[in-house]
Design a protein around this motif. Structure first.
Motif, PDB file in Angstrom:
ATOM      1  N   THR A  58      -7.081  -4.361  -1.670  1.00  0.00           N
ATOM      2  CA  THR A  58      -6.047  -3.919  -2.327  1.00  0.00           C
ATOM      3  C   THR A  58      -5.362  -5.107  -2.913  1.00  0.00           C
ATOM      4  O   THR A  58      -5.132  -5.348  -4.018  1.00  0.00           O
ATOM      5  CB  THR A  58      -4.914  -3.105  -1.823  1.00  0.00           C
ATOM      6  OG1 THR A  58      -5.903  -1.824  -1.426  1.00  0.00           O
ATOM      7  CG2 THR A  58      -3.992  -2.547  -2.880  1.00  0.00           C
ATOM      8  N   LYS A  59      -5.207  -6.115  -1.856  1.00  0.00           N
ATOM      9  CA  LYS A  59      -4.471  -7.045  -2.254  1.00  0.00           C
ATOM     10  C   LYS A  59      -5.414  -8.265  -3.124  1.00  0.00           C
ATOM     11  O   LYS A  59      -4.757  -8.863  -4.006  1.00  0.00           O
ATOM     12  CB  LYS A  59      -4.221  -8.031  -0.849  1.00  0.00           C
ATOM     13  CG  LYS A  59      -3.229  -9.188  -0.868  1.00  0.00           C
ATOM     14  CD  LYS A  59      -2.740  -9.574   0.427  1.00  0.00           C
ATOM     15  CE  LYS A  59      -1.882 -10.824   0.314  1.00  0.00           C
ATOM     16  NZ  LYS A  59      -0.549 -10.474  -0.262  1.00  0.00           N
ATOM     17  N   LEU A  95      -6.836  -3.139   3.549  1.00  0.00           N
ATOM     18  CA  LEU A  95      -5.700  -3.740   2.658  1.00  0.00           C
ATOM     19  C   LEU A  95      -6.115  -4.831   1.987  1.00  0.00           C
ATOM     20  O   LEU A  95      -5.479  -5.236   0.755  1.00  0.00           O
ATOM     21  CB  LEU A  95      -4.525  -3.764   3.602  1.00  0.00           C
ATOM     22  CG  LEU A  95      -4.054  -2.424   4.152  1.00  0.00           C
ATOM     23  CD1 LEU A  95      -2.867  -2.728   5.086  1.00  0.00           C
ATOM     24  CD2 LEU A  95      -3.319  -1.639   2.948  1.00  0.00           C
ATOM     25  N   ARG A 145     -11.448  -0.063  -5.582  1.00  0.00           N
ATOM     26  CA  ARG A 145     -10.080   0.092  -5.083  1.00  0.00           C
ATOM     27  C   ARG A 145      -9.601   1.372  -4.095  1.00  0.00           C
ATOM     28  O   ARG A 145      -8.807   1.283  -3.720  1.00  0.00           O
ATOM     29  CB  ARG A 145      -9.154  -0.022  -6.326  1.00  0.00           C
ATOM     30  CG  ARG A 145      -9.501  -1.237  -7.185  1.00  0.00           C
ATOM     31  CD  ARG A 145      -8.332  -1.444  -8.146  1.00  0.00           C
ATOM     32  NE  ARG A 145      -7.065  -1.602  -7.188  1.00  0.00           N
ATOM     33  CZ  ARG A 145      -5.669  -2.104  -7.842  1.00  0.00           C
ATOM     34  NH1 ARG A 145      -5.857  -2.296  -9.173  1.00  0.00           N
ATOM     35  NH2 ARG A 145      -4.784  -2.102  -7.096  1.00  0.00           N
ATOM     36  N   ASP A 180       0.848  -1.241  -0.031  1.00  0.00           N
ATOM     37  CA  ASP A 180       0.127  -0.022   0.010  1.00  0.00           C
ATOM     38  C   ASP A 180       0.812   1.271   0.053  1.00  0.00           C
ATOM     39  O   ASP A 180       0.736   2.241  -0.702  1.00  0.00           O
ATOM     40  CB  ASP A 180      -0.855   0.168   1.260  1.00  0.00           C
ATOM     41  CG  ASP A 180      -1.942   1.010   1.317  1.00  0.00           C
ATOM     42  OD1 ASP A 180      -2.664   1.106   0.097  1.00  0.00           O
ATOM     43  OD2 ASP A 180      -2.011   1.740   2.176  1.00  0.00           O
ATOM     44  N   ASP A 209      -4.655  -6.788  -6.660  1.00  0.00           N
ATOM     45  CA  ASP A 209      -3.460  -7.116  -7.208  1.00  0.00           C
ATOM     46  C   ASP A 209      -2.994  -8.381  -7.521  1.00  0.00           C
ATOM     47  O   ASP A 209      -2.512  -8.901  -8.554  1.00  0.00           O
ATOM     48  CB  ASP A 209      -2.256  -6.581  -5.854  1.00  0.00           C
ATOM     49  CG  ASP A 209      -2.392  -5.046  -5.904  1.00  0.00           C
ATOM     50  OD1 ASP A 209      -2.687  -4.335  -6.872  1.00  0.00           O
ATOM     51  OD2 ASP A 209      -1.772  -4.650  -5.077  1.00  0.00           O
ATOM     52  N   SER A 214       2.468   2.011  -3.504  1.00  0.00           N
ATOM     53  CA  SER A 214       1.344   2.626  -4.213  1.00  0.00           C
ATOM     54  C   SER A 214       1.237   3.874  -4.208  1.00  0.00           C
ATOM     55  O   SER A 214       1.255   4.792  -5.109  1.00  0.00           O
ATOM     56  CB  SER A 214       0.157   1.780  -4.041  1.00  0.00           C
ATOM     57  OG  SER A 214      -1.175   2.278  -4.857  1.00  0.00           O
TER      58      SER A 214
END
Length: 316
Positions: A247-248, A244, A315, A162, A251, A165
């Motif tokens: 986000t994972k 988080l 996101r 994170d 990804d 990014s």
């Protein structure tokens, strides 16, 4: 309207559970298996599981609130430690509970529902082929775990991804370059950023290439999602905004996640204002309303505001 029975499931290891059965409503043929959240003694945060179990069983569902081995009232399996949240024997626990539900409760469909570690265990059970038709994952933080991994290691990895990014986005801002040229930002920080960026880019490139070439990597999130979709398993992901784990998910899920979302096998719900365990009352009510809409849309509260969001918005 419902019957609640506390007992130990028969099988290879005693597992404590509470089963909620409908008394007046016709059985729906569906069972919902609710798992521990972390190492908490109660099955479910803030009594959510209890409230939902009573509500749904009154409508015809069979609910089993289960303590996994080594947690709360279920003793650890032989040779295993107590209070192991991510244990190698959870799959055995779930196989035991699922067999009991199918043999004793005469159900045709089973949903496994959990928050954080409970979400991960339900996901892994379905990915490995246990008889699960639907998984509800609330704020999962990891999608792969191996014996010997530390939680600190996973936590640092999530925060690093994170942070990289955010730093990448900041690198394109003129004021950051001005601070660098004036010496306000040290070159050691730049070096750390470059190394971290290279590492995360290498991992992303590896996963992208594996996705395109169809490499069979059973520990990869994308592979597991693809296998679940091929088996017809439905998945509902529910996240507090900013988690988080969300986000994972993007990804590492990559094309398999998008295929599942586009095809309707997977659904994504983002809850405004919640924290990881939904300890605040208003976000918790929104979460419960959203969960209710998944199982009983005809009776769910019409004020539900969370739902499936466009990928770009989710996101954030």
């Amino acid at each position: 309207q419902t019957e609640e029975t506390a007992f130990y499931l028969p099988g290879s290891s005693p597992l404590f559970g509470v089963v909620h059965r409908p008394l007046r409503s016709a059985p729906s043929g569906r069972a919902i298996l609710m798992l521990n959240e972390g190492a908490n003694s109660a099955v479910g945060p803030q009594r959510m599981w209890l409230e939902l179990a009573r509500q749904w069983s009154a409508r015809g569902d069979t609910i089993l609130r289960l303590d996994l081995s080594g947690l709360a009232d279920s003793p650890a399996r032989e040779g295993e430690d107590e209070r192991m949240i991510y244990s190698n024997v959870v799959e055995d626990d779930l196989a035991q509970a699922l067999a009991w539900l199918h043999e004793q409760e005469d159900v045709q469909e089973v949903t496994v529902m959990g928050l954080c570690s409970g979400a991960y265990h339900g996901f892994l059970a379905a990915a490995r082929g246990l008889p699960v038709q639907h998984v509800v994952m609330i704020n999962p933080l990891v999608y792969h775990w191996e014996q010997g991994m530390s939680w600190d290691e996973v936590d640092v990895s999530l925060h690093q991804r994170d942070r990289v990014s955010q730093q990448t986005a900041a690198a394109f801002k003129p004021d950051k370059w001005a601070k660098l040229l004036k010496g306000d930002i040290g070159w050691d920080r730049v070096s750390q950023f470059v190394r971290a960026r290279a590492k995360t880019s290498a991992v992303s490139a590896r996963d992208w290439l594996a996705d395109r070439l169809g490499w069979q990597l059973p520990t990869r999130l994308a592979w597991r999602l693809g296998r679940m979709q091929r088996r017809g398993v439905r998945v509902d992901f529910l996240f507090a905004k900013g988690e988080l784990g969300l986000t994972k998910l993007f990804d590492e899920g990559q094309r398999a996640l998008r295929n599942g979302l586009d095809g309707g096998a997977f659904r994504l719900h983002v809850i405004e204002g919640g924290n990881h365990v939904f300890s605040d009352s208003e976000p918790r009510q929104r979460l419960m309303q959203t969960l209710d809409s998944l199982f009983h849309p005809e009776q769910a509260n019409a004020t539900v505001t969370a739902g499936t969001e466009p990928l770009a918005q989710a996101r954030v």
